[in-house]
Design a protein around this motif. Structure first.
Motif, PDB file in Angstrom:
ATOM      1  N   PHE A  14      19.491  23.232  48.116  1.00 35.26           N
ATOM      2  CA  PHE A  14      20.461  22.938  49.177  1.00 35.26           C
ATOM      3  C   PHE A  14      19.734  23.060  50.504  1.00 35.26           C
ATOM      4  N   ALA A  17      21.505  24.384  53.959  1.00 32.46           N
ATOM      5  CA  ALA A  17      21.894  25.769  54.218  1.00 32.46           C
ATOM      6  C   ALA A  17      21.008  26.315  55.344  1.00 32.46           C
ATOM      7  N   VAL A  21      18.115  26.751  50.076  1.00 37.68           N
ATOM      8  CA  VAL A  21      18.327  27.515  48.848  1.00 37.68           C
ATOM      9  C   VAL A  21      17.816  26.704  47.662  1.00 37.68           C
ATOM     10  N   ALA A  23      18.489  26.623  44.233  1.00 39.14           N
ATOM     11  CA  ALA A  23      19.477  27.220  43.320  1.00 39.14           C
ATOM     12  C   ALA A  23      19.049  27.091  41.860  1.00 39.14           C
ATOM     13  N   PRO A  42      22.692  36.924  36.402  1.00 43.07           N
ATOM     14  CA  PRO A  42      23.383  37.603  37.497  1.00 43.07           C
ATOM     15  C   PRO A  42      24.049  36.633  38.473  1.00 43.07           C
ATOM     16  N   SER A  43      24.970  37.143  39.231  1.00 46.36           N
ATOM     17  CA  SER A  43      25.678  36.338  40.229  1.00 46.36           C
ATOM     18  C   SER A  43      24.684  35.701  41.193  1.00 46.36           C
ATOM     19  N   GLY A  44      24.876  34.422  41.449  1.00 48.86           N
ATOM     20  CA  GLY A  44      24.036  33.723  42.417  1.00 48.86           C
ATOM     21  C   GLY A  44      22.743  33.175  41.837  1.00 48.86           C
ATOM     22  N   CYS A  45      22.557  33.294  40.517  1.00 47.85           N
ATOM     23  CA  CYS A  45      21.272  32.872  39.928  1.00 47.85           C
ATOM     24  C   CYS A  45      21.222  31.368  39.651  1.00 47.85           C
ATOM     25  N   GLY A  46      22.351  30.671  39.828  1.00 46.99           N
ATOM     26  CA  GLY A  46      22.310  29.217  39.674  1.00 46.99           C
ATOM     27  C   GLY A  46      23.078  28.663  38.492  1.00 46.99           C
ATOM     28  N   LYS A  47      23.877  29.491  37.850  1.00 47.76           N
ATOM     29  CA  LYS A  47      24.581  29.040  36.639  1.00 47.76           C
ATOM     30  C   LYS A  47      25.550  27.895  36.917  1.00 47.76           C
ATOM     31  N   SER A  48      26.411  28.075  37.924  1.00 49.71           N
ATOM     32  CA  SER A  48      27.408  27.031  38.203  1.00 49.71           C
ATOM     33  C   SER A  48      26.729  25.758  38.697  1.00 49.71           C
ATOM     34  N   THR A  49      25.681  25.926  39.491  1.00 51.06           N
ATOM     35  CA  THR A  49      24.945  24.767  39.993  1.00 51.06           C
ATOM     36  C   THR A  49      24.356  23.977  38.825  1.00 51.06           C
ATOM     37  N   HIS A 199      29.704  36.051  31.841  1.00 47.72           N
ATOM     38  CA  HIS A 199      29.212  37.433  31.890  1.00 47.72           C
ATOM     39  C   HIS A 199      29.810  38.191  30.706  1.00 47.72           C
TER      40      HIS A 199
HETATM   41  N1  ATP Z   1      26.803  23.901  48.357  1.00 47.21           N
HETATM   42  C1  ATP Z   1      25.913  24.879  48.503  1.00 47.21           C
HETATM   43  N2  ATP Z   1      25.208  24.990  49.662  1.00 47.21           N
HETATM   44  C2  ATP Z   1      24.281  25.964  49.815  1.00 47.21           C
HETATM   45  N3  ATP Z   1      23.986  26.885  48.885  1.00 47.21           N
HETATM   46  C3  ATP Z   1      24.658  26.824  47.721  1.00 47.21           C
HETATM   47  C4  ATP Z   1      25.658  25.835  47.472  1.00 47.21           C
HETATM   48  N4  ATP Z   1      26.155  26.039  46.225  1.00 47.21           N
HETATM   49  C5  ATP Z   1      25.499  27.103  45.733  1.00 47.21           C
HETATM   50  N5  ATP Z   1      24.598  27.582  46.627  1.00 47.21           N
HETATM   51  C6  ATP Z   1      23.677  28.720  46.435  1.00 47.21           C
HETATM   52  O1  ATP Z   1      22.952  28.489  45.240  1.00 47.21           O
HETATM   53  C7  ATP Z   1      22.733  29.714  44.552  1.00 47.21           C
HETATM   54  C8  ATP Z   1      23.291  29.595  43.136  1.00 47.21           C
HETATM   55  O2  ATP Z   1      24.717  29.516  43.206  1.00 47.21           O
HETATM   56  P1  ATP Z   1      25.620  29.395  41.902  1.00 47.21           P
HETATM   57  O3  ATP Z   1      27.008  29.217  42.359  1.00 47.21           O
HETATM   58  O4  ATP Z   1      25.039  28.351  41.027  1.00 47.21           O
HETATM   59  O5  ATP Z   1      25.414  30.820  41.232  1.00 47.21           O
HETATM   60  P2  ATP Z   1      26.121  31.453  39.941  1.00 47.21           P
HETATM   61  O6  ATP Z   1      25.036  31.900  39.044  1.00 47.21           O
HETATM   62  O7  ATP Z   1      27.118  30.507  39.403  1.00 47.21           O
HETATM   63  O8  ATP Z   1      26.856  32.738  40.549  1.00 47.21           O
HETATM   64  P3  ATP Z   1      28.240  33.447  40.085  1.00 47.21           P
HETATM   65  O9  ATP Z   1      27.936  34.201  38.813  1.00 47.21           O
HETATM   66  O10 ATP Z   1      28.525  34.383  41.216  1.00 47.21           O
HETATM   67  O11 ATP Z   1      29.273  32.387  39.915  1.00 47.21           O
HETATM   68  C9  ATP Z   1      23.398  30.800  45.386  1.00 47.21           C
HETATM   69  O12 ATP Z   1      22.413  31.378  46.207  1.00 47.21           O
HETATM   70  C10 ATP Z   1      24.395  30.027  46.211  1.00 47.21           C
HETATM   71  O13 ATP Z   1      24.658  30.674  47.416  1.00 47.21           O
END
Ligand code: ATP
Ligand code: MG
Length: 220
Positions: A14, A17, A21, A23, A42-49, A199
């Motif tokens: 991204f 930002a 980032v 991701a 862990p949270s923020g590691c990129g799973k949803s992305t 999780h």
């Molecule tokens: N649209 C975006 N713009 C900028 N950064 C983003 C965007 N979407 C996600 N990120 C960043 O990418 C990284 C991965 O985010 P992601 O949502 O994939 O994490 P996650 O593993 O799903 O976390 P969680 O378990 O909290 O849901 C994070 O640092 C997040 O802040």
């Protein structure tokens, strides 16, 4: 044989930002027909992305994604939306039901993109998920478990090959979580493929394998 899902050297950054980032970094992952894979980290590691990129909802910065041999990002945007509707089911923690449609129409909404409205299929899914008596209720009138069952019914409506699920048990109590996981297992036993971000340790009992991700990279 073509994999149900093939993620090849996928990266997603991204750049807009405040600080760029990264991701998802160089992730390669295959899921076979009938396979149920859990994705943990862990949270923020990129799973949803990763999940959104795998589902054709978020264009990657690098690499490619194929679903049953179709390269998602070589399709036009319309082509990709249609392919997604026909081949991929999504289930989210927050359900994403349409608030002003009743349960039946929420399920039928899955057919909007494919044009294959099929009331019989909707009735069948309502019955299968114990929602027949709830068919005329809007989501706000449903229990949490019912909402997730409605979301699962919608995901299955077009008989997808692949289900992508992001923390689908996150808002559910033990019994409802267990029943959702059983539905996903049954889908996989019938030859469908599942990638489930979680999780929730209970998933381990249902998935064929767990993949871990840390700071955007797969950990082997
Ligand atoms: N649209 C975006 N713009 C900028 N950064 C983003 C965007 N979407 C996600 N990120 C960043 O990418 C990284 C991965 O985010 P992601 O949502 O994939 O994490 P996650 O593993 O799903 O976390 P969680 O378990 O909290 O849901 C994070 O640092 C997040 O802040
Ligand atoms: Mg997430």
């Amino acid at each position: 044989m073509t994999a149900a899902l093939s993620v090849d050297h996928l990266s997603k950054s991204f750049p807009d930002a405040a600080e760029e980032v990264h991701a998802v970094i160089d992730v390669t992952l295959e899921i076979a027909d009938g396979e149920f894979v859990a994705l943990r980290g862990p949270s923020g590691c990129g799973k949803s992305t990763l999940l959104m990129a795998a589902g054709g909802l978020l264009e990657p910065s690098g690499g490619s994604v194929s679903v049953s041999g179709t390269d998602l990002y070589s399709l036009s945007q319309d082509g990709r939306a249609r392919f997604r509707a026909e081949n991929i089911g999504f289930v989210f923690q927050q359900f994403h039901l349409i608030p002003y449609l009743d349960v039946r129409d929420n399920i039928l909404a899955a057919s909007l993109a494919t044009g294959a409205g099929d009331e019989k299929r909707a009735e069948e899914l309502l019955g299968h998920f114990g929602l027949t008596h709830r068919a005329r209720h809007v989501p706000a009138a449903l229990s949490t478990g019912e909402k997730q069952r409605a979301a699962m019914a919608r995901a299955l409506f077009n008989s997808p090959k692949l289900i992508l699920a992001d923390e689908p048990t996150g808002n559910l109590d033990r019994d409802n979580a267990e029943s959702l996981l059983e539905q996903l297992s049954a889908f996989a036993s019938d030859g469908g493929s599942v990638l489930l971000v979680t999780h929730d340790a209970r998933v381990e009992g249902h998935s064929d394998r767990t993949v871990e991700i840390s700071e955007g990279r797969l950990v082997s």
